[in-house]
Design a protein around this motif. Structure first.
Motif, PDB file in Angstrom:
ATOM      1  N   ILE A  42       0.851  -1.197   0.000  1.00  0.00           N
ATOM      2  CA  ILE A  42       0.000   0.000   0.000  1.00  0.00           C
ATOM      3  C   ILE A  42       0.886   1.246   0.000  1.00  0.00           C
ATOM      4  O   ILE A  42       1.673   1.456   0.930  1.00  0.00           O
ATOM      5  N   PRO A  44       0.154   5.004   0.215  1.00  0.00           N
ATOM      6  CA  PRO A  44      -1.016   5.867   0.478  1.00  0.00           C
ATOM      7  C   PRO A  44      -1.187   6.990  -0.538  1.00  0.00           C
ATOM      8  O   PRO A  44      -0.225   7.613  -0.995  1.00  0.00           O
ATOM      9  N   TRP A 104      -4.587   3.185   3.248  1.00  0.00           N
ATOM     10  CA  TRP A 104      -4.259   3.973   2.045  1.00  0.00           C
ATOM     11  C   TRP A 104      -4.637   5.441   2.231  1.00  0.00           C
ATOM     12  O   TRP A 104      -3.994   6.330   1.678  1.00  0.00           O
TER      13      TRP A 104
END
Length: 265
Positions: A42, A44, A104
């Motif tokens: 992930i 963000p 995220w």
């Protein structure tokens, strides 16, 4: 719903083992063929980082990271599929997707990987759901989770350890709590075995409780009521729907004479 809702199935052992073995298989692929799956985590607030919402729980930085996540996953997934078997797959799928999405949104600009966010989802859901149901088995499970993994709550705060994704932990904790309201379990009803367990029970009408006074001292039981039975008249004659013909004789000599007059067969 009664206690027989809790049943041991193959999923209690099979799903946790398969999930953890798959994590080790992914790590083996990374080591064996020199892949770098960290970039699939992930990232963000980036479009490319959205893929990590699905892939990040299966990616680990090193074997220590993988080992630390494997044991809690085995224990928590087994508990989930035993005590919440109907809700388990939904919690597993939505827990991964929602915790990854929240990470995220709030995460630092770095790659977030590992199944620790899922672990926090399971810990949070099992703990809060058990408290909400107030059912003694699920409350005991909640307390067990607190004893085993209660210390992990400190890792949802920033600056505790800069090397971990506290955002992922916090996201998992929040998502697990929220899921407890979407997955409503039926109320567990205790099987009533005795009359005094009923809501409409009146001790004053109980013959056993009548043998005790207000202070709980034993007293003589009330005298039984004597019901007088009325004697019914019994007819001295035999009653029948068939016609009965009676033959009366005056004395025994007449009976003997009558028997002697019968021809021999």
């Amino acid at each position: 719903m009664e206690e027989n809702h809790f049943k041991f199935t193959n999923a209690v052992i099979g799903v946790p083992l398969f999930f953890v073995l798959f994590l080790w298989f992914v790590y083996w692929l990374e080591i064996r063929f020199g892949f770098d799956f960290d970039n699939n985590g992930i990232l963000p607030r980036t479009f490319s980082g959205l893929q990590g919402i699905v892939f990040s729980p299966f990616i680990h930085s090193n074997i220590e990271h993988l080992y630390n996540n494997s044991i809690p996953l085995l224990v928590l997934l087994a508990a989930l599929f035993f005590f919440y078997r109907k809700e388990a797959f939904g919690i597993l799928v939505y827990g991964i997707l929602l915790s990854g999405t929240l990470t995220w949104i709030i995460g630092r600009e770095n790659y977030h990987i590992g199944a620790s966010s899922l672990i926090y989802v399971l810990v949070s859901f099992i703990f809060f759901k058990g408290i909400q149901t107030q059912y003694y088995r699920l409350v005991a499970l909640s307390l067990t989770v607190v004893v085993l993994y209660g210390g992990t709550v400190w890792y949802v705060f920033p600056k505790i350890d800069e090397t971990i994704s506290w955002e992922g932990h916090l996201s998992g904790l929040i998502v697990g709590f929220v899921l407890t309201f979407f997955y409503k379990k039926p109320e567990f009803k205790k099987v009533i075995k005795y009359d005094w367990e009923r809501s409409d029970y009146n001790p004053s009408e109980d013959k056993f409780m009548q043998r005790f006074d207000e202070n709980g001292n034993f007293v003589n039981p009330p005298k039984p009521e004597i019901i007088e039975e009325t004697a019914s008249e019994i007819s001295p004659f035999f009653l029948s729907n068939s016609n009965v013909v009676y033959d009366f004789v005056e004395n025994i000599e007449d009976i003997n004479e009558k028997n002697e007059s019968k021809p021999e067969s």
